[in-house]
Design an enzyme around this catalytic site. Sequence first.
Site, PDB file in Angstrom:
ATOM      1  N   LYS A 114     -32.555  12.292 143.469  1.00 36.54           N
ATOM      2  CA  LYS A 114     -33.209  12.981 144.855  1.00 36.54           C
ATOM      3  C   LYS A 114     -32.475  14.152 145.317  1.00 36.54           C
ATOM      4  O   LYS A 114     -32.200  14.971 146.182  1.00 36.54           O
ATOM      5  CB  LYS A 114     -34.495  12.789 144.734  1.00 36.54           C
ATOM      6  CG  LYS A 114     -35.669  12.261 143.825  1.00 36.54           C
ATOM      7  CD  LYS A 114     -36.448  13.909 143.401  1.00 36.54           C
ATOM      8  CE  LYS A 114     -37.006  13.187 141.899  1.00 36.54           C
ATOM      9  NZ  LYS A 114     -38.040  14.349 141.549  1.00 36.54           N
ATOM     10  N   LYS A 195     -35.278  17.734 130.100  1.00 33.19           N
ATOM     11  CA  LYS A 195     -36.768  18.025 130.172  1.00 33.19           C
ATOM     12  C   LYS A 195     -36.894  19.321 130.711  1.00 33.19           C
ATOM     13  O   LYS A 195     -36.405  19.869 131.403  1.00 33.19           O
ATOM     14  CB  LYS A 195     -37.359  16.931 130.129  1.00 33.19           C
ATOM     15  CG  LYS A 195     -36.993  16.456 132.377  1.00 33.19           C
ATOM     16  CD  LYS A 195     -37.772  15.379 132.452  1.00 33.19           C
ATOM     17  CE  LYS A 195     -38.149  15.130 133.496  1.00 33.19           C
ATOM     18  NZ  LYS A 195     -39.001  14.287 133.930  1.00 33.19           N
ATOM     19  N   LYS A 198     -39.758  22.345 136.493  1.00 32.66           N
ATOM     20  CA  LYS A 198     -40.916  23.734 137.082  1.00 32.66           C
ATOM     21  C   LYS A 198     -40.343  25.100 137.748  1.00 32.66           C
ATOM     22  O   LYS A 198     -40.936  25.360 138.285  1.00 32.66           O
ATOM     23  CB  LYS A 198     -41.338  22.702 138.082  1.00 32.66           C
ATOM     24  CG  LYS A 198     -42.560  21.699 138.150  1.00 32.66           C
ATOM     25  CD  LYS A 198     -43.397  20.881 138.561  1.00 32.66           C
ATOM     26  CE  LYS A 198     -43.396  19.844 138.639  1.00 32.66           C
ATOM     27  NZ  LYS A 198     -44.147  18.776 139.764  1.00 32.66           N
TER      28      LYS A 198
END
Length: 326
Positions: A114, A195, A198
């Site tokens: 992150k 994956k 968003k």
Amino acid sequence: MNKIFSGIRPSGKLHLGHYFGAIKNWVALQDNPESEQAIFAVVEYHGITTPFNPKTYHQQVMDSVLDYLAAGINPEKSLLIRQSKIPEHTELAWIFNTITPVSWLDRLPTYKEKLEQAPKYNNVGLLDYPVLMAADILIYKSNLVPVGEDQMPHIDLANEIAKKFNHMFGQTFEPVKAFLAEGARIMSLQEPTKKMSKTGDEALNLMDEPDTVREKIKKAVTDSGKEIKFDEENKPAISNLLTIHSLLSGKEIKKVEEEYDGKSYVDFKKDLAEVVVGFLKPFQEKRKGFESNSDQVEEILTKSEEKAKIIASSNLAEIKKKMGVF
């Protein structure tokens, strides 16, 4: 009997990856006769550990609630809550902070990942995220958590914290088991080795309009060669699109391959877009129904949060009493 907890951050629009990786499993678990308790949350406090817009954040939270309901979360069988409405989550997180070594957090990959995405957003909450996740789970004495494989280190940490608490203050928490989704994952339309995220054209969002779906599928990357064949190692892009078709149409991948034997990528992608549009239509219609009845949604949330607070406050009282701070 299973006591289930799971949640998703309201950090963007939910997409097909979320549905098949999480929400579909939530719906199955709430209907399982072995499920004694099922609580599903929008975890807003996790969402503010990374960049967010205060002006739109509340709407993002409510959009997630609508998505959960439209996808099949049944308030007669499950509790649907907003994490911030149950202060016991953060109170237990602080208690866990006092027994969790910093070294346990340093070794987890999430913090560094992150931080790489938003280097200027370096905060204690980002490092402490897994402790709050442990509190989210254990405040309800949950023992089954549907998660993706990437969250397994966090489940392991929750168990380490629970074990340490039990050792220091007496048996309180059961071991937490992860419920991993079976079957293939849906990957990014633009980077099929990663994956689905968003952002942008990478994801097929649950509320994408039909023309948006068609455009995203049209732009989806494909592999060299023309054969529509499932081969994750050598043809990850077309394999991902075949997976999406199979999951949404209910047809086995082999059957889909046979249908498009000798046909072009263009033909396949055109038909796939219509499969996606057809799959999303009932979800979108149901969601619009909830969206037009905000009073009903608020009532569902209020009732769920009142019930969740009773469970959480009772468990927290037991925890604090064992620690001598009650």
